[in-house]
Enzyme design. Structure first.
Site, PDB file in Angstrom:
ATOM      1  N   ALA A  92       5.103   0.890   7.759  1.00 47.93           N
ATOM      2  CA  ALA A  92       4.417   1.753   8.722  1.00 47.93           C
ATOM      3  C   ALA A  92       3.604   0.816   9.592  1.00 47.93           C
ATOM      4  O   ALA A  92       2.707   0.135   9.096  1.00 47.93           O
ATOM      5  CB  ALA A  92       3.518   2.752   8.013  1.00 47.93           C
ATOM      6  N   ALA A 128       7.685  -8.484   8.756  1.00 47.54           N
ATOM      7  CA  ALA A 128       9.020  -8.075   8.272  1.00 47.54           C
ATOM      8  C   ALA A 128      10.005  -7.818   9.414  1.00 47.54           C
ATOM      9  O   ALA A 128      11.207  -7.792   9.197  1.00 47.54           O
ATOM     10  CB  ALA A 128       8.894  -6.813   7.420  1.00 47.54           C
ATOM     11  N   TYR A 175       3.817  15.663  15.564  1.00 44.38           N
ATOM     12  CA  TYR A 175       4.566  14.878  14.587  1.00 44.38           C
ATOM     13  C   TYR A 175       6.069  15.039  14.784  1.00 44.38           C
ATOM     14  O   TYR A 175       6.692  14.286  15.512  1.00 44.38           O
ATOM     15  CB  TYR A 175       4.138  15.175  13.118  1.00 44.38           C
ATOM     16  N   THR A 217       0.854  -1.197   0.000  1.00 43.77           N
ATOM     17  CA  THR A 217       0.000   0.000   0.000  1.00 43.77           C
ATOM     18  C   THR A 217       0.893   1.252   0.000  1.00 43.77           C
ATOM     19  O   THR A 217       2.110   1.154   0.150  1.00 43.77           O
ATOM     20  CB  THR A 217      -0.915   0.053   1.262  1.00 43.77           C
ATOM     21  N   GLY A 218       0.278   2.403  -0.146  1.00 42.59           N
ATOM     22  CA  GLY A 218       0.957   3.684   0.033  1.00 42.59           C
ATOM     23  C   GLY A 218       2.225   3.851  -0.783  1.00 42.59           C
ATOM     24  O   GLY A 218       2.278   3.506  -1.973  1.00 42.59           O
ATOM     25  N   PHE A 219       3.260   4.399  -0.131  1.00 44.37           N
ATOM     26  CA  PHE A 219       4.507   4.708  -0.830  1.00 44.37           C
ATOM     27  C   PHE A 219       5.262   3.451  -1.277  1.00 44.37           C
ATOM     28  O   PHE A 219       5.959   3.471  -2.291  1.00 44.37           O
ATOM     29  CB  PHE A 219       5.417   5.562   0.065  1.00 44.37           C
ATOM     30  N   LEU A 274       0.276  12.601   2.765  1.00 44.71           N
ATOM     31  CA  LEU A 274      -0.761  12.012   1.928  1.00 44.71           C
ATOM     32  C   LEU A 274      -1.698  11.159   2.757  1.00 44.71           C
ATOM     33  O   LEU A 274      -1.314  10.677   3.821  1.00 44.71           O
ATOM     34  CB  LEU A 274      -0.116  11.134   0.856  1.00 44.71           C
ATOM     35  N   PHE A 289       2.469  -7.224   5.163  1.00 41.73           N
ATOM     36  CA  PHE A 289       1.719  -7.955   6.181  1.00 41.73           C
ATOM     37  C   PHE A 289       0.241  -7.692   5.941  1.00 41.73           C
ATOM     38  O   PHE A 289      -0.273  -6.652   6.336  1.00 41.73           O
ATOM     39  CB  PHE A 289       2.134  -7.446   7.562  1.00 41.73           C
ATOM     40  N   THR A 336      -2.966   8.001   3.779  1.00 40.46           N
ATOM     41  CA  THR A 336      -2.705   6.557   3.723  1.00 40.46           C
ATOM     42  C   THR A 336      -3.261   5.978   5.020  1.00 40.46           C
ATOM     43  O   THR A 336      -3.701   6.729   5.903  1.00 40.46           O
ATOM     44  CB  THR A 336      -1.198   6.213   3.647  1.00 40.46           C
TER      45      THR A 336
HETATM   46  N1  LIG Z   1       1.494   8.920   4.490  1.00 43.64           N
HETATM   47  C1  LIG Z   1       2.225   9.991   4.613  1.00 43.64           C
HETATM   48  O1  LIG Z   1       1.726  11.113   4.633  1.00 43.64           O
HETATM   49  C2  LIG Z   1       3.724   9.862   4.690  1.00 43.64           C
HETATM   50  C3  LIG Z   1       4.510  10.978   4.384  1.00 43.64           C
HETATM   51  C4  LIG Z   1       5.898  10.872   4.418  1.00 43.64           C
HETATM   52  C5  LIG Z   1       6.481   9.656   4.766  1.00 43.64           C
HETATM   53  N2  LIG Z   1       5.696   8.576   5.072  1.00 43.64           N
HETATM   54  C6  LIG Z   1       6.393   7.329   5.458  1.00 43.64           C
HETATM   55  O2  LIG Z   1       6.302   6.378   4.414  1.00 43.64           O
HETATM   56  C7  LIG Z   1       6.418   5.067   4.971  1.00 43.64           C
HETATM   57  C8  LIG Z   1       5.266   4.215   4.467  1.00 43.64           C
HETATM   58  O3  LIG Z   1       4.065   4.781   4.930  1.00 43.64           O
HETATM   59  P1  LIG Z   1       2.679   4.711   4.136  1.00 43.64           P
HETATM   60  O4  LIG Z   1       1.965   5.943   4.502  1.00 43.64           O
HETATM   61  O5  LIG Z   1       2.925   4.374   2.710  1.00 43.64           O
HETATM   62  O6  LIG Z   1       2.002   3.499   4.934  1.00 43.64           O
HETATM   63  P2  LIG Z   1       0.999   2.350   4.547  1.00 43.64           P
HETATM   64  O7  LIG Z   1       0.219   2.063   5.789  1.00 43.64           O
HETATM   65  O8  LIG Z   1       0.226   2.655   3.312  1.00 43.64           O
HETATM   66  O9  LIG Z   1       1.980   1.100   4.186  1.00 43.64           O
HETATM   67  C9  LIG Z   1       2.613   0.352   5.148  1.00 43.64           C
HETATM   68  C10 LIG Z   1       3.187  -0.928   4.528  1.00 43.64           C
HETATM   69  O10 LIG Z   1       3.884  -1.634   5.572  1.00 43.64           O
HETATM   70  C11 LIG Z   1       3.445  -2.991   5.590  1.00 43.64           C
HETATM   71  N3  LIG Z   1       3.605  -3.496   6.961  1.00 43.64           N
HETATM   72  C12 LIG Z   1       3.153  -2.965   8.125  1.00 43.64           C
HETATM   73  N4  LIG Z   1       3.562  -3.731   9.169  1.00 43.64           N
HETATM   74  C13 LIG Z   1       4.296  -4.747   8.640  1.00 43.64           C
HETATM   75  C14 LIG Z   1       4.984  -5.847   9.195  1.00 43.64           C
HETATM   76  N5  LIG Z   1       5.045  -6.070  10.502  1.00 43.64           N
HETATM   77  N6  LIG Z   1       5.613  -6.685   8.338  1.00 43.64           N
HETATM   78  C15 LIG Z   1       5.583  -6.507   6.986  1.00 43.64           C
HETATM   79  N7  LIG Z   1       4.957  -5.457   6.427  1.00 43.64           N
HETATM   80  C16 LIG Z   1       4.321  -4.601   7.242  1.00 43.64           C
HETATM   81  C17 LIG Z   1       2.011  -2.953   5.107  1.00 43.64           C
HETATM   82  O11 LIG Z   1       1.600  -4.248   4.686  1.00 43.64           O
HETATM   83  C18 LIG Z   1       2.147  -1.918   3.982  1.00 43.64           C
HETATM   84  O12 LIG Z   1       2.670  -2.559   2.839  1.00 43.64           O
HETATM   85  C19 LIG Z   1       6.426   5.248   6.493  1.00 43.64           C
HETATM   86  O13 LIG Z   1       7.743   5.249   6.964  1.00 43.64           O
HETATM   87  C20 LIG Z   1       5.803   6.625   6.681  1.00 43.64           C
HETATM   88  O14 LIG Z   1       6.195   7.251   7.876  1.00 43.64           O
HETATM   89  C21 LIG Z   1       4.347   8.647   5.012  1.00 43.64           C
END
Ligand SMILES: NC(=O)c1ccc[n+]([C@@H]2O[C@H](COP(=O)([O-])OP(=O)(O)OC[C@H]3O[C@@H](n4cnc5c(N)ncnc54)[C@H](O)[C@@H]3O)[C@@H](O)[C@H]2O)c1
Length: 397
Positions: free
Chosen positions: A139, A111, A234, A50-52, A272, A73, A274
């Site tokens: 995340a 993970a 934050y 998902t997400g990034f 964003l 996960f 997410t």
């Molecule tokens: N969303 C935002 O606004 C934003 C902005 C800047 C940076 N980020 C950073 O980007 C990164 C990803 O965040 P996101 O918003 O895309 O999150 P997200 O919730 O969309 O994605 C999280 C991913 O981690 C996986 N995951 C979670 N726990 C797990 C585990 N124990 N084992 C294996 N996989 C696991 C999930 O399956 C998923 O693929 C984070 O470090 C977040 O801080 C997010």
């Protein structure tokens, strides 16, 4: 079954397979429309569903024809019960990758554990030999430490003093005041243990020790900084401490990759919607104002646009990777533009339940939230029967 959203606050208990599929198809189309990137060829994405992380996997595969292994996960479907959205996203991604003759396999599990690291390394050895890019995009609210066996929970709290500000319930549009009590010292440690850099370093050490990192391998983890208004909860709160730790870890990993001529980066991304960010108080109000202003100024981006720009204009543009004074890649540059932030600040003070729908992009926020779970996606017939049982073609059992 007919699948409808069942929300509980900032989570949704159901997900729509067709909507998730359409989201992935849209992201693939976007990447193809931007043209080829002279990028990585063998990529491991940790947090790929998902997400990034998903956007990074799609950009690698459809932007530079990379073979990808995804670790995530996610909850599989059962008869009458939908899977979590990352499951359906991955199924759609791997189906499309295979159609395009691209290698794509994945591992579903924790993970943070040694077992999943070992399983991933075995798969790389068997199928790819080595990887040249490792994206770390986890995340998670919890982590069971692989050495101590202790389960740590992260918290989103201010440090030192209570934080009072306003937030919005994006389902109802009601803007209200919130007060969050400061954290304890233990909360900080737990949050750093879950979301800091230790696990990233453990992954990179394990990959290196197993000789599955190619010469000049790159690794990137994602961070966030954001504006003054969200700072107490934050960047200067518990999660900010974890991000500081993650950013410091990039330098440690850099040292350990020296003999491979490898590089570790943190990329600071834009705010964003997410699953991770919807859980943070105050952020939904900030994002709904930010979206409105960035859309008005034609600089709005989603995860896929951000990662496309990260690859094509930062990591793989054929020159030195541009970073800020602290060595971080910045693709939050448009979010942090002075004019954009000045406008957010102005609107922040004015925002109330009565005017937020006009001042901010509440509708855009809510839409993006539903989109995460495959709902309200254009072109999907939600009245039609959908099969909740979907298999992931490259999933390793
Ligand atoms: N969303 C935002 O606004 C934003 C902005 C800047 C940076 N980020 C950073 O980007 C990164 C990803 O965040 P996101 O918003 O895309 O999150 P997200 O919730 O969309 O994605 C999280 C991913 O981690 C996986 N995951 C979670 N726990 C797990 C585990 N124990 N084992 C294996 N996989 C696991 C999930 O399956 C998923 O693929 C984070 O470090 C977040 O801080 C997010």
């Amino acid at each position: 079954m007919i699948i409808t959203p069942r929300t509980r606050g900032f989570i949704c208990l159901t997900a729509h397979p067709k909507g998730c599929e359409q989201n992935v198809l849209n992201q693939i189309e976007y990447i193809k429309s931007k043209g080829a990137i002279d990028g990585p060829k063998k990529v491991l994405v940790i947090g790929a569903s998902t997400g990034f992380g998903l956007a990074s996997r799609i950009t690698s595969a459809f932007g530079s024809e990379a073979s990808t292994i995804g670790v995530y996960f996610e909850k599989p479907p059962a008869k009458g019960k939908t899977a979590s959205p990352g499951w359906y996203n991955t199924a759609a991604f791997e189906t499309e990758a295979h159609k395009a003759n691209l290698y794509a396999k994945s591992i579903n599990g924790d993970a943070f554990s040694n077992e999943i690291k070992e399983q991933t390394i075995a798969l790389i050895k068997e199928d790819l030999g080595q990887v040249d890019l490792v994206i770390y995009s986890l995340a998670s609210p919890v982590r069971t430490h692989p050495v101590t066996g202790k389960r740590h929970k992260s918290v989103l709290k201010p440090i030192g003093q209570p934080f009072k500000n306003k937030t919005v319930d994006f389902h109802t549009g009601v803007v209200s005041d919130i007060a969050i009590d400061p954290c304890t010292e233990e909360d900080i440690q737990n949050t750093v243990t879950v979301m800091g850099g230790e696990d990233w370093k453990m992954w990179m050490d394990a990959l290196k020790a197993a000789d599955v990192l190619a010469l000049k391998a790159t690794t990137v983890a994602y961070s966030y900084i954001g504006p003054e208004v969200t700072e107490p909860v934050y960047r200067k709160g518990t999660i900010g401490k974890a991000k500081e730790d993650l950013e410091a870890t990039a330098f440690k990993i850099n040292d350990s990759l020296k003999d491979l001529n490898g590089q570790a980066y943190v990329s600071v991304n834009k705010a964003l919607v997410t699953q991770a960010s919807s859980a943070i108080p105050v952020i939904p109000l900030y994002i709904s104002l930010l979206y409105k202003i960035m859309k008005t100024n034609n600089v709005h981006e989603g995860c896929i646009e951000q990662i496309q720009r990260l690859f094509s204009e930062r990591l793989y543009h054929g020159g030195v990777v541009p970073t800020d004074n602290e060595g971080r890649i910045r693709i939050d540059d448009w979010e942090m533009r002075e004019d954009i932030q000045a406008k957010v600040k102005e609107l922040w003070d004015q925002a109330t339940s009565e005017n937020l729908a006009q001042l901010g992009d509440l509708e855009g926020y809510a839409n993006d939230f539903f989109n995460l779970f495959g709902f309200k996606v254009e072109g999907v017939d939600y009245d039609a029967e959908a099969d909740e049982i979907v298999n992931i073609p490259g999933l390793q059992e």
